[in-house]
Design a protein around this motif. Structure first.
Motif, short mmCIF file in Angstrom:
data_model
loop_
_atom_site.label_atom_id
_atom_site.label_comp_id
_atom_site.label_asym_id
_atom_site.label_seq_id
_atom_site.Cartn_x
_atom_site.Cartn_y
_atom_site.Cartn_z
N LEU A 179 0.84 -1.20 0.00
CA LEU A 179 0.00 0.00 0.00
C LEU A 179 0.87 1.25 0.00
N PRO A 180 0.53 2.23 -0.81
CA PRO A 180 1.29 3.49 -0.83
C PRO A 180 0.82 4.44 0.26
N ILE A 181 -0.05 3.98 1.10
CA ILE A 181 -0.66 4.84 2.11
C ILE A 181 -0.71 4.12 3.46
N GLN A 182 -1.00 4.92 4.52
CA GLN A 182 -1.22 4.37 5.87
C GLN A 182 -2.69 4.59 6.22
N VAL A 183 -3.37 3.54 6.63
CA VAL A 183 -4.81 3.61 6.87
C VAL A 183 -5.09 4.14 8.27
N ASN A 184 -6.00 5.11 8.37
CA ASN A 184 -6.51 5.58 9.66
C ASN A 184 -7.82 4.85 9.92
N TRP A 185 -7.76 3.85 10.80
CA TRP A 185 -8.91 2.96 10.98
C TRP A 185 -10.04 3.59 11.78
N ASN A 186 -9.83 4.73 12.36
CA ASN A 186 -10.87 5.34 13.20
C ASN A 186 -11.69 6.37 12.45
N THR A 187 -11.55 6.43 11.13
CA THR A 187 -12.38 7.32 10.32
C THR A 187 -13.16 6.51 9.32
N ALA B 72 -15.48 3.24 -0.33
CA ALA B 72 -15.92 2.00 -1.00
C ALA B 72 -16.73 1.10 -0.07
N ASN B 73 -17.46 1.75 0.88
CA ASN B 73 -18.36 0.99 1.76
C ASN B 73 -17.62 -0.08 2.58
N ILE B 74 -16.34 0.17 2.89
CA ILE B 74 -15.56 -0.75 3.72
C ILE B 74 -15.78 -0.36 5.18
N ARG B 75 -16.17 -1.31 5.97
CA ARG B 75 -16.49 -1.04 7.38
C ARG B 75 -15.58 -1.85 8.30
N VAL B 76 -14.93 -1.15 9.21
CA VAL B 76 -14.12 -1.76 10.24
C VAL B 76 -14.47 -1.10 11.56
N PRO B 77 -14.85 -1.85 12.60
CA PRO B 77 -15.20 -1.22 13.89
C PRO B 77 -14.05 -0.38 14.41
N PRO B 78 -14.35 0.80 14.95
CA PRO B 78 -13.28 1.66 15.47
C PRO B 78 -12.73 1.13 16.79
N VAL B 79 -11.49 1.48 17.08
CA VAL B 79 -10.84 1.16 18.35
C VAL B 79 -10.61 2.46 19.09
N ASN B 80 -11.26 2.62 20.25
CA ASN B 80 -11.24 3.91 20.95
C ASN B 80 -10.16 4.00 22.02
N ILE B 81 -9.23 3.04 22.05
CA ILE B 81 -8.12 3.14 23.00
C ILE B 81 -6.82 2.95 22.25
N HIS B 82 -5.77 3.52 22.77
CA HIS B 82 -4.45 3.33 22.19
C HIS B 82 -3.52 2.57 23.14
#
Length: 759
Positions: free
Chosen positions: A614-622, A626-636
């Motif tokens: 991947l040429p990019i880094q994914v921010n999973w909390n936004t 393309a209707n891709i859904r991933v549950p957010p993680v609210n802790i670090h």
């Protein structure tokens, strides 16, 4: 003394992880002994060890050297005479529970006492017959030599009367019980008494009191009731008693009622005025003398068919070898008897040792009671332990040492050899009445049940379960059931502990359960999870479920969703359906693209997310395109408080490693605090650490870990300049990204100061 509001302390020290602490403070190397070293040390003999062994095996050497004749002798004489009179009466009474002739109860107040005088470590208990133990002996005696029908086929019974056969069973059982106790003492397993909790003993002795009460009703009513043993024996006994209740001997009943009322009244007077009475009124002895006189004057035996004690031999019977066939048939009964006899005696001895400030040795007590019962069994003595009421007499009348016990044995000797004939007209109903009156303390233990139900329900379940099982199934099986219930409650307490999420009292290093306090602070993006028990095979799954509930998500599910999403993003980029723009990735078509639920290659989905193509880094909390859904993680960050974790087994170690990796792979930093150094050493030996889990995740305290987290993830400020949670593009160029979860060195501020001000 300062008021709490004005007290404060300030601590300034570096922030420590386990690694940094070990670097600064070198461990002392200690050469631990192996099994061979322990064996060599055990069999090595020198003058010091020989002296200590002699003092240990003969505790009398220790206290006889400090014996004060002027201060203690008179007290011991008064105590010995008082205790001896009570021991005579209780010996006669408790022999009825064992279904043997009364004088064998007198033997139990003489032979075992002599041996315990030399070997025992308690200075205040009165050795002799104990009602619960006598009842357990009676159950075995009536099983092998029943009231009705022939006895079991045992060599040595030929030509003997039923009483003589029962005496052989009782003596052999006592001898075997002593062997078990002596063996456990020599093997140093006195700690076994720890498995009998106060709650279990209370429930067991209450059930035994019920059995004793029922067994004495036949003497109170003057009925002929066969002895029953085994499950439901108490039901059969009650059925037999009420089936012939119309045949009650009125003279027995009236005599017993009068004795019980008088004894209860005078005992109450003794309790209320014990500080003013130099010696408790020996009401049992007084009533026994009166009953003997009345019975002799009116010839109760001939004129009113009252069952009396009868002839008491004026000499001791010669010693005998135990019957080996009885050993074979009673081994399963003798072991629980050995445990019960020792547990009760040890509990009573512990009470008086704490009160008078001296030490007792559990292993030596086992040896002392084992030798006492072996010696007593050889002379046909009833099984010996101690009785709280008799020990209370010995202590409350001023007894200082076992010289009082020795003198009580002399009183029993005088009664047995000299004036035993005076007790021949004593009605057995009087002995039954004395036994029932002395059950008051054990029966009143039932008042503990409401308290236990309110304060500790598992303990209440142990009490009720042990008591009911012992009443219904018999004392031997009831004790086994009680132990089983107790062990189950321990397992459930450890298997399902009360895990909690901790929060911080602002401005301090204090962390408490967030549910219990209002004004406490839970660090943003941080979960502090406390495990209040060892982690082992039975609770590792419970621990992981509770951990997932605490953080609000399943890390393995999140990881799988992310891996599937990355696969999909790669596939869409390759097809040209996603393109990289200045605003991030944009879909080239407006048609919604459904997420695939393909679960193939599950093992790959459980591995760390691969961003290599991947040429990019994914921010999973936004929101993703393309209707891709991933549950957010609210802790670090996740902090695991291991302060109360005393051990981990291999099953728990594997489960813990899997759980930690699941969090690490979804970019949640994991910290373990308060872990015992020996557990960390075990983790090293078991190869717990690898490229993903490193020793740097361990910290000394929660506050150390929290300071580290605040350095790595500064909290949001008003201006937002210091925030790591500032707005980012949905998908940012990979060249701008940083490694989110590098555990090689999570904090680079070892020299920063740790300051706490508590108000």
């Amino acid at each position: 003394m300062l008021r709490p509001s004005s007290q404060q302390y300030v601590v300034t020290r570096p922030m420590y992880s386990e690694d940094s602490f070990e670097e600064e403070h070198a461990k002392v190397f200690r050469n631990h002994k192996n099994l061979l070293d322990h064996i060599k040390e055990y069999f090595t003999c020198n003058s010091k060890r020989a002296k200590n062994a002699a003092l240990s095996l003969l505790p009398i050497i220790g206290w006889i050297k400090i014996y004060s004749i002027k201060e203690w002798l008179l007290n011991d004489i008064v105590s010995g005479i008082s205790t001896g009179l009570v021991a005579v009466l209780q010996g006669l009474a408790y022999s009825l529970l064992a279904s043997i002739s009364p004088w064998y109860g007198l033997y139990a107040a003489f032979f075992p006492v002599i041996i315990y005088f030399f070997l025992g470590t308690s200075r205040h208990i009165s050795v002799g017959a104990f009602p619960v133990l006598s009842l357990m002996v009676g159950a075995v005696v009536t099983r092998l030599v029943p009231d009705e029908g022939p006895p079991v086929n045992i060599t040595g019974f030929e030509g003997l009367t039923k009483d003589e056969q029962r005496a052989i069973v009782s003596a052999s059982l006592t001898f075997l019980m002593g062997l078990f106790q002596l063996g456990m003492g020599l093997l140093q397993v006195g700690f076994i008494v720890m498995y009998l909790s106060d709650t279990l003993i209370s429930g067991f002795t209450t059930a035994a009191a019920v059995h004793i009460l029922v067994s004495q009703l036949k003497f109170i009513f003057g009925l002929k009731v066969p002895g029953y043993s085994g499950p439901l024996a108490i039901v059969y006994t009650l059925k037999s008693i009420f089936g012939q209740i119309t045949s009650t001997n009125i003279h027995d009943l009236v005599t017993a009622i009068v004795v019980m009322v008088m004894v209860l009244v005078v005992k109450e007077i003794n309790d209320r005025f014990k500080s003013k009475l130099p010696v408790p009124i020996p009401i049992e002895v007084i009533m026994t003398i009166i009953a003997c006189g009345v019975s002799y004057a009116f010839n109760f035996k001939e004129n009113h068919a009252v069952d009396v004690v009868g002839t008491i031999p004026n000499s001791f019977e010669p010693p005998m070898a135990p019957n080996l066939q009885v050993f074979q048939m009673t081994a399963m009964d003798a072991f629980p008897m050995a445990i019960v006899g020792f547990a009760v005696a040890y509990a009573v001895a512990k009470v008086y040792s704490d009160k008078h400030d001296y030490l007792i040795d559990g292993n030596q007590e086992l040896i002392a009671f084992g030798a006492s019962n072996i010696f007593g069994g050889a002379f046909k003595s009833l099984a010996a332990s101690t009785a709280l009421s008799r020990s209370s007499v010995q202590e409350s009348t001023g007894g200082k040492t076992q010289i009082a016990g020795f003198l009580s044995a002399i009183i029993v000797l005088i009664v047995t050899l000299g004036i035993g004939f005076l007790l021949e007209p004593l009605p057995k109903s009087v002995l039954g009445a004395v036994v029932i009156v002395n059950l008051k303390g054990m029966l009143m233990q039932v008042v503990e049940v409401p308290y236990l139900w309110k304060k500790d329900r598992p303990d209440c379940i142990v009490w009720v379960g042990t008591c009911l099982a012992s009443i219904i199934l018999g004392l031997d099986l009831g004790l086994a059931v009680g132990l089983g219930v107790e062990l189950l409650t321990v397992v459930f307490r450890v298997q399902f502990p009360r895990c909690s999420i901790l929060a911080n009292v602002k401005g301090t290093d204090i962390y408490r359960d967030r549910k219990d306090y209002v004004s406490i602070y839970e660090p943003e993006g941080v979960k502090i999870f406390r495990i209040p028990s060892p982690i082992f095979f039975a609770n590792i799954d419970f621990f992981r479920d509770k951990l997932n509930d605490a953080v609000g998500f399943n890390p393995l599910r999140i990881l799988r969703k992310r891996n599937k999403a990355v696969r999909k993003i790669k596939k869409l980029i390759k097809k040209g359906e996603l393109i990289l723009t200045s605003k991030g990735l944009q879909a080239t078509c407006s048609m919604p693209i459904e997420e695939s639920d393909d679960e193939s290659n599950m093992e790959d989905l459980d591995q760390p997310t691969d961003y290599s193509d991947l040429p990019i880094q994914v921010n999973w909390n936004t929101e993703l395109p393309a209707n891709i859904r991933v549950p957010p993680v609210n802790i670090h960050s996740l902090v695991l408080d291991f302060t109360a974790v005393s051990f981990l087994d291999t099953s728990a170690l594997k489960g813990l490693k899997t759980a930690l990796k699941e969090f690490i792979r979804i970019n949640v930093d994991v910290y373990i605090v308060g872990c015992d150094p020996y557990i960390i050493e075990k983790l090293r030996k078991c190869k717990f650490f690898d490229d993903e889990i490193k020793t740097s995740i361990f910290f000394l305290t929660i506050h150390d870990a929290t300071l580290c987290i605040h350095e790595s993830h500064p909290p949001i400020t008003v201006s937002g300049k210091n925030s790591t949670h500032a707005v980012h593009p949905i998908i940012s160029p990979r060249s701008q990204s940083t490694t989110i979860n590098d555990h090689s060195n999570p904090c680079q501020f070892k020299e920063s100061l740790y300051s706490t001000i508590t108000k």
